[in-house]
Scaffold this motif. Structure first.
Motif, PDB file in Angstrom:
ATOM      1  N   HIS A  96       0.814  -1.201   0.000  1.00  0.00           N
ATOM      2  CA  HIS A  96       0.000   0.000   0.000  1.00  0.00           C
ATOM      3  C   HIS A  96       0.846   1.248   0.000  1.00  0.00           C
ATOM      4  O   HIS A  96       0.603   2.192  -0.746  1.00  0.00           O
ATOM      5  CB  HIS A  96      -0.888   0.006   1.234  1.00  0.00           C
ATOM      6  CG  HIS A  96      -2.317   0.028   0.876  1.00  0.00           C
ATOM      7  ND1 HIS A  96      -2.928   1.163   0.436  1.00  0.00           N
ATOM      8  CD2 HIS A  96      -3.243  -0.940   0.847  1.00  0.00           C
ATOM      9  CE1 HIS A  96      -4.191   0.872   0.175  1.00  0.00           C
ATOM     10  NE2 HIS A  96      -4.404  -0.398   0.412  1.00  0.00           N
TER      11      HIS A  96
ATOM     12  N   ALA B 103      -7.800   3.847   7.369  1.00  0.00           N
ATOM     13  CA  ALA B 103      -7.942   2.397   7.234  1.00  0.00           C
ATOM     14  C   ALA B 103      -6.599   1.712   7.412  1.00  0.00           C
ATOM     15  O   ALA B 103      -6.496   0.685   8.087  1.00  0.00           O
ATOM     16  CB  ALA B 103      -8.532   2.056   5.879  1.00  0.00           C
TER      17      ALA B 103
ATOM     18  N   CYS C 244     -14.983   3.319   2.617  1.00  0.00           N
ATOM     19  CA  CYS C 244     -13.925   3.706   1.702  1.00  0.00           C
ATOM     20  C   CYS C 244     -14.064   2.971   0.383  1.00  0.00           C
ATOM     21  O   CYS C 244     -13.866   3.530  -0.685  1.00  0.00           O
ATOM     22  CB  CYS C 244     -12.632   3.373   2.422  1.00  0.00           C
ATOM     23  SG  CYS C 244     -11.141   3.514   1.568  1.00  0.00           S
TER      24      CYS C 244
ATOM     25  N   ARG D 230      -7.113  -4.369 -13.444  1.00  0.00           N
ATOM     26  CA  ARG D 230      -6.336  -4.067 -12.261  1.00  0.00           C
ATOM     27  C   ARG D 230      -7.225  -3.476 -11.168  1.00  0.00           C
ATOM     28  O   ARG D 230      -7.255  -3.956 -10.052  1.00  0.00           O
ATOM     29  CB  ARG D 230      -5.214  -3.105 -12.599  1.00  0.00           C
ATOM     30  CG  ARG D 230      -4.347  -2.853 -11.402  1.00  0.00           C
ATOM     31  CD  ARG D 230      -3.232  -1.892 -11.700  1.00  0.00           C
ATOM     32  NE  ARG D 230      -2.508  -1.660 -10.467  1.00  0.00           N
ATOM     33  CZ  ARG D 230      -1.385  -2.274 -10.154  1.00  0.00           C
ATOM     34  NH1 ARG D 230      -0.849  -3.125 -10.989  1.00  0.00           N
ATOM     35  NH2 ARG D 230      -0.802  -2.024  -9.016  1.00  0.00           N
TER      36      ARG D 230
ATOM     37  N   HIS E 112     -10.588  -5.767  -1.995  1.00  0.00           N
ATOM     38  CA  HIS E 112     -11.009  -5.016  -0.807  1.00  0.00           C
ATOM     39  C   HIS E 112     -12.432  -5.384  -0.376  1.00  0.00           C
ATOM     40  O   HIS E 112     -12.712  -5.485   0.819  1.00  0.00           O
ATOM     41  CB  HIS E 112     -10.871  -3.517  -1.054  1.00  0.00           C
ATOM     42  CG  HIS E 112      -9.447  -3.066  -1.141  1.00  0.00           C
ATOM     43  ND1 HIS E 112      -8.740  -3.059  -2.310  1.00  0.00           N
ATOM     44  CD2 HIS E 112      -8.589  -2.640  -0.190  1.00  0.00           C
ATOM     45  CE1 HIS E 112      -7.510  -2.640  -2.091  1.00  0.00           C
ATOM     46  NE2 HIS E 112      -7.389  -2.369  -0.801  1.00  0.00           N
TER      47      HIS E 112
ATOM     48  N   SER F 273      -5.037  -7.880  -9.677  1.00  0.00           N
ATOM     49  CA  SER F 273      -4.566  -6.528  -9.503  1.00  0.00           C
ATOM     50  C   SER F 273      -3.042  -6.424  -9.547  1.00  0.00           C
ATOM     51  O   SER F 273      -2.490  -5.428  -9.991  1.00  0.00           O
ATOM     52  CB  SER F 273      -5.165  -5.961  -8.215  1.00  0.00           C
ATOM     53  OG  SER F 273      -4.189  -5.468  -7.377  1.00  0.00           O
TER      54      SER F 273
ATOM     55  N   ASN G 288       0.530   4.288 -11.986  1.00  0.00           N
ATOM     56  CA  ASN G 288       1.397   3.859 -10.883  1.00  0.00           C
ATOM     57  C   ASN G 288       2.796   3.490 -11.352  1.00  0.00           C
ATOM     58  O   ASN G 288       3.514   2.764 -10.661  1.00  0.00           O
ATOM     59  CB  ASN G 288       0.830   2.652 -10.147  1.00  0.00           C
ATOM     60  CG  ASN G 288      -0.516   2.934  -9.555  1.00  0.00           C
ATOM     61  OD1 ASN G 288      -0.778   4.060  -9.142  1.00  0.00           O
ATOM     62  ND2 ASN G 288      -1.376   1.957  -9.553  1.00  0.00           N
TER      63      ASN G 288
HETATM   64  C1  HEM Z   1     -10.088   1.531   3.436  1.00  0.00           C
HETATM   65  C2  HEM Z   1      -9.598   1.922   2.473  1.00  0.00           C
HETATM   66  C3  HEM Z   1      -8.703   1.315   1.452  1.00  0.00           C
HETATM   67  C4  HEM Z   1      -8.606   1.843   0.223  1.00  0.00           C
HETATM   68  C5  HEM Z   1      -9.359   3.048  -0.330  1.00  0.00           C
HETATM   69  C6  HEM Z   1      -7.682   1.079  -0.503  1.00  0.00           C
HETATM   70  C7  HEM Z   1      -7.338   1.361  -1.800  1.00  0.00           C
HETATM   71  C8  HEM Z   1      -6.337   0.747  -2.470  1.00  0.00           C
HETATM   72  C9  HEM Z   1      -5.819   1.165  -3.710  1.00  0.00           C
HETATM   73  C10 HEM Z   1      -6.276   2.383  -4.486  1.00  0.00           C
HETATM   74  C11 HEM Z   1      -4.845   0.317  -4.057  1.00  0.00           C
HETATM   75  C12 HEM Z   1      -3.962   0.395  -5.278  1.00  0.00           C
HETATM   76  C13 HEM Z   1      -4.599  -0.160  -6.489  1.00  0.00           C
HETATM   77  C14 HEM Z   1      -3.750   0.044  -7.667  1.00  0.00           C
HETATM   78  O1  HEM Z   1      -3.812   1.088  -8.265  1.00  0.00           O
HETATM   79  O2  HEM Z   1      -3.007  -0.865  -7.982  1.00  0.00           O
HETATM   80  C15 HEM Z   1      -4.756  -0.669  -3.029  1.00  0.00           C
HETATM   81  C16 HEM Z   1      -3.882  -1.723  -3.039  1.00  0.00           C
HETATM   82  C17 HEM Z   1      -3.815  -2.680  -2.033  1.00  0.00           C
HETATM   83  N1  HEM Z   1      -4.557  -2.707  -0.878  1.00  0.00           N
HETATM   84 FE1  HEM Z   1      -5.895  -1.327  -0.284  1.00  0.00          FE
HETATM   85  N2  HEM Z   1      -7.212   0.057   0.281  1.00  0.00           N
HETATM   86  C18 HEM Z   1      -7.818   0.169   1.499  1.00  0.00           C
HETATM   87  C19 HEM Z   1      -7.627  -0.675   2.572  1.00  0.00           C
HETATM   88  C20 HEM Z   1      -6.873  -1.829   2.538  1.00  0.00           C
HETATM   89  C21 HEM Z   1      -6.793  -2.792   3.601  1.00  0.00           C
HETATM   90  C22 HEM Z   1      -7.524  -2.728   4.939  1.00  0.00           C
HETATM   91  C23 HEM Z   1      -5.981  -3.770   3.188  1.00  0.00           C
HETATM   92  C24 HEM Z   1      -5.672  -4.982   4.030  1.00  0.00           C
HETATM   93  C25 HEM Z   1      -4.901  -5.854   3.822  1.00  0.00           C
HETATM   94  C26 HEM Z   1      -5.513  -3.448   1.863  1.00  0.00           C
HETATM   95  C27 HEM Z   1      -4.632  -4.184   1.078  1.00  0.00           C
HETATM   96  C28 HEM Z   1      -4.158  -3.816  -0.152  1.00  0.00           C
HETATM   97  C29 HEM Z   1      -3.160  -4.510  -0.880  1.00  0.00           C
HETATM   98  C30 HEM Z   1      -2.452  -5.796  -0.451  1.00  0.00           C
HETATM   99  C31 HEM Z   1      -2.934  -3.794  -2.056  1.00  0.00           C
HETATM  100  C32 HEM Z   1      -1.897  -4.150  -3.113  1.00  0.00           C
HETATM  101  C33 HEM Z   1      -2.453  -4.357  -4.416  1.00  0.00           C
HETATM  102  C34 HEM Z   1      -1.589  -3.685  -5.444  1.00  0.00           C
HETATM  103  O3  HEM Z   1      -0.364  -3.532  -5.239  1.00  0.00           O
HETATM  104  O4  HEM Z   1      -2.130  -3.296  -6.447  1.00  0.00           O
HETATM  105  N3  HEM Z   1      -6.086  -2.257   1.498  1.00  0.00           N
HETATM  106  N4  HEM Z   1      -5.675  -0.397  -2.063  1.00  0.00           N
END
Ligand code: HEM
Lengths: 297, 489
Positions: A254, B29, B98, B166, B174, B445, B469
């Protein structure tokens, strides 16, 4: 019969240690003796043509060591009549296998020979500890461990572990190189390392690559726990730390993807996440209590 | 998502809205997620009531002040504590607030056509230009189509976009996290879990009173316990002769339920529970129950039957208590049982194998008030002997009798007991589904890239691209694209 397999396994593991030692010396030679020819500015620069042959030998030895170790792990499995992941000794030899395997696979795609010195010495140390301290005679599994999900869960966890550690090594190299560059010039041998940018990207790509596999490993563990203990999640210390590792790597991904972390901060976060994995393996297995801690390591 | 700091408007509505926006920001978050990770740590280092109650009471004995203080913060029950629940409930709300709006946004974005080609392509990444032959636009259109780009064509230029997978995968990931949390809460509200210790030969009727311990979810209805009875027919444990490690446990039961009114034989093993509808029955632990007969001085039987003893080590050295409140005067026996007896160096009895090869029952008899009516909860396996007088001590082989002032006790033999866990976990399939979707979403993704490619054909051909990105791979793709356009082989 099972005795024979156990002896065979031990011999294979000893031989692989010998071969990894050769690989280590070849890598060390390459690192030390590449610094030779004076530049036009009369500074010394590296000439890897001089050591190319040694570097190739080093990699070849690493591959040979990998296959010997692989055979050793398989033979161990045959001797016990099961997958060879029942105690710390077996986790360690398989972990060493996974680590050098991760390195060799990554080497096909990226120029990582500079990391070979570190990989060979850590594999040697792991195997040495396993053989000297952790060795247990081969024995069948206790009933709770007899499950297909164990095979799936542990193999996924071990492979993830190998790649996490590789990512850690690269993040460590990043920090080392970065501090060196802050002080001024790279030392001669550090010129062998690729650019900071490259290291930064590489450790990220490794983590992004195995994060889904680690997620899967945790879930497979939950499925196994459900069939053995009647609950898929019980906050057992081992489970808890698997979760913590997962959270830490999720935070790392993240931080990179959405908050744009790069460089030092990202490398430190990567090291932190990796150390939660190591902690789980070393501390919880040895000193922890809980359902995952089987007597006699 | 909108991380700009906004000052609260006056009034409570404004304040609530401000609070909501803060709670549902991605930063919050993630902080909550990290907090959850940190909050999980103490529970893995401090003994927990749910996992290791013995160690908890030991801690209360050795450091009462500190333990009481720790207990105030639920440190012996971290995962059921208010503060731990508070973190994950906040995370849950934050995630919903979110991710749901993003899902809608994304839904519209998928159907939108790509934005028009920017004026100054040369400011973009990977810009290249060359003198074309007029065929490029047609070739480009065909190439984009074959690669499933979505395209928009205006005035001799094409704007193409690909890689919504993606974001779709990311959203599914999520959303799946929410599903997992839902499944977990569903289980804790509507589920039940109970344990019962049963001697071989005994019958278990599935009603609340049959359990040694039973916990329901808040919304579990008592009448929902499935109707069944189990008879424990036999239990066999086999051990490795060299290492004493257990090899296999086999429990044979006869099951009577709605589907099997006449009874049916079933086998329960460690990794294969017995399933009745949504309820599963697991074999959790086993041990020995010495069978004893207690007589008073006149020879009348005051008590008879098997008493489960609690194993203390891998060779099943066990401890237990035999309480006879109805004898006159009341007697109690503090006992330990070893299945394969050997004298230790210190003189105590140890067990050297987990099977009953040479069993001994070591009893120490006490007379006096057992404290059963005092209202203080009593352990089944222990006796508080502070108000009692020791009246004898003896080691018995099966068949032997121990006579003490006021009566006798006979060690008749022994029978194995098993501990069954009976579980109804209605949320687990949601959690599993969530987990599967989470992994698929992650794969989609992490292994796809979202990117745009533009081409404009005027006096010269111009090509440029942009990767969201800054994910790598676009440069190679553009190189292939350009080779295609130039018709080079
Ligand atoms: C609550 C609000 C959250 C929002 C708005 C959010 C949003 C996002 C966004 C925008 C990405 C990047 C997507 C991309 O462009 O590739 C992402 C990636 C990721 N999120 Fe969240 N996230 C949230 C919470 C969480 C939580 C609680 C976890 C728990 C494990 C999590 C795990 C991940 C992981 C592992 C990725 C990596 C995926 C990648 O590299 O593309 N996120 N998230």
């Amino acid at each position: 019969m099972s005795r024979t397999w156990a002896y065979l396994s031990n011999y294979l593991i000893y031989s692989s240690m010998a071969v990894y030692t050769l690989s280590f010396f070849a890598h060390a030679f390459e690192t030390a003796w590449a610094v030779k020819i004076p530049d036009v500015n009369s500074a010394k620069v590296l000439d890897y043509k001089r050591t190319e042959k040694v570097a190739r030998i080093a990699t070849a030895m690493m591959i040979l060591g990998f296959f010997l170790l692989f055979a050793g792990v398989i033979a161990r499995g045959f001797s016990a009549g099961r997958v060879p992941w029942g105690n710390m000794y077996e986790f360690s030899i398989t972990g060493a296998l996974a680590f050098s395997g991760a390195y060799l696979v990554a080497l096909r795609k990226y120029d990582l020979r500079w990391l070979g010195l570190f990989v060979s010495i850590s594999v040697l140390l792991t195997l040495g500890t396993a053989v000297a301290v952790l060795y247990r005679p081969s024995a069948p599994l206790v009933p709770a461990l007899k499950s297909t999900w164990l095979v799936i869960h542990v193999s996924a966890a071990i492979i993830s572990g190998g790649v996490f550690l590789l990512a850690n090594a690269i993040a460590g190299a990043y920090l080392y190189l970065d501090s060196m560059e802050q002080k001024g010039e790279r030392t001669a041998w550090a010129k062998r390392l690729p650019s900071l940018e490259y290291l930064d990207q590489l450790s990220y790509r490794l983590v992004a690559f195995v994060f889904p596999l680690w997620t899967f490993a945790v879930i497979a563990g939950a499925i196994w726990a459900e069939s053995a203990w009647g609950r898929y999640w019980g906050w057992d210390p081992k489970e808890t730390w698997a979760f913590i590792t997962w959270v830490a790597y999720a935070a790392y991904l993240h931080a990179r993807v959405t908050a744009g972390w790069r460089g030092r901060r990202a490398a430190w976060l990567c090291l932190f996440a990796g150390s939660t994995f190591l902690f789980n393996y070393v501390y919880i297995n040895i000193w922890g209590t809980g359902k995952h801690t089987y007597s006699g390591l | 998502m909108n991380d700009r700091i906004q000052l609260p408007e006056l009034g409570s509505v404004g304040f609530l809205r401000y609070g909501w926006r803060q709670l549902t920001s991605m930063r919050t978050a993630l902080i909550l997620l990290m907090l959850l990770g940190i909050a999980a740590v103490p529970g893995s280092l401090i003994p927990q009531r749910t996992q290791n109650p013995m160690a908890v009471s030991a801690s209360f004995k050795s450091a009462p002040g500190l333990s009481r203080w720790m207990d105030q913060f639920s440190l012996f029950d971290v995962y059921g504590s208010a503060w731990f629940s508070a973190i994950y409930i906040l995370l849950f709300i934050s995630l919903i607030g979110c991710v749901l709006p993003r899902t809608f946004e994304h839904f519209y974005a998928i159907r939108a056509i790509p934005p028009v080609t920017p004026k100054n392509l040369d400011r973009m990444e990977f810009y290249s230009t060359w003198l074309g032959n007029g065929e490029e636009l047609k070739l480009a259109r065909a190439w984009f189509k074959s690669k499933h780009f979505r395209i928009r064509e205006i005035d001799g230029s094409i704007s193409a976009e690909k890689g919504f997978t993606r974001e779709t995968g990311n959203l599914f990931f999520h959303l799946a996290l929410i599903l997992i949390l839902l499944g977990i809460s569903f289980s804790s509200l509507f589920g039940m879990r109970g344990e019962a210790i049963l001697n071989v030969g005994e019958r278990f009727v599935n009603t609340p009173t049959s359990y040694d311990s039973l916990a329901y979810g808040k919304l579990f209805k008592e009448g929902k316990l499935v109707d069944f009875t189990l008879k424990i027919n036999s239990f066999a444990a086999s051990y490795n002769l060299e290492t004493n490690a257990p090899q296999d446990y086999i429990l044979n039961v006869a099951l009577k339920s709605k589907d099997w009114p006449n009874g049916q034989r079933r086998v329960i093993k460690v990794n294969s529970p017995l399933t009745i509808g949504n309820t599963k029955i697991y074999l959790q632990a086993n041990g020995f129950s010495p069978i004893v007969t207690v007589r008073d001085s006149k020879g009348n039987v005051a008590m008879q039957g098997p008493i489960p003893f609690l194993p203390q080590d891998a060779n099943l050295r066990s401890i237990g208590a035999i309480k006879v409140p109805d004898a006159d005067p009341p007697v109690g026996f503090v006992g330990s049982f070893v299945p394969t007896y050997q004298r230790s160096v210190g003189g105590g009895a140890i067990s050297v194998f987990p099977k009953a090869l040479d069993p001994r029952l070591l009893l120490s008899a006490y007379s006096g008030d057992l404290g059963l009516d005092s209202g203080v909860p009593q352990s089944f396996y222990r006796i508080d002997t502070t108000a009692m007088k020791q009246i004898g001590l003896k080691a018995l082989k099966p068949g032997e009798v121990f006579t003490y002032p006021g009566g006798s006790i006979t060690f008749e033999g022994l029978v194995p007991w098993v501990n069954l866990a009976i579980v109804d976990d209605p949320g687990k399939n949601f959690a599993l589904l969530g987990a599967i979707v989470a992994i698929l979403g992650l794969l989609a993704s992490l292994f796809t890239r979202r990117r745009r490619i533009w081409i404009r054909v005027g006096d010269v051909v111009e090509v440029a691209g942009l990767a969201k990105n800054a994910t790598p791979g676009l440069e190679q793709e553009l190189a292939i694209f350009i080779t295609q356009l130039k018709g080079e082989k």
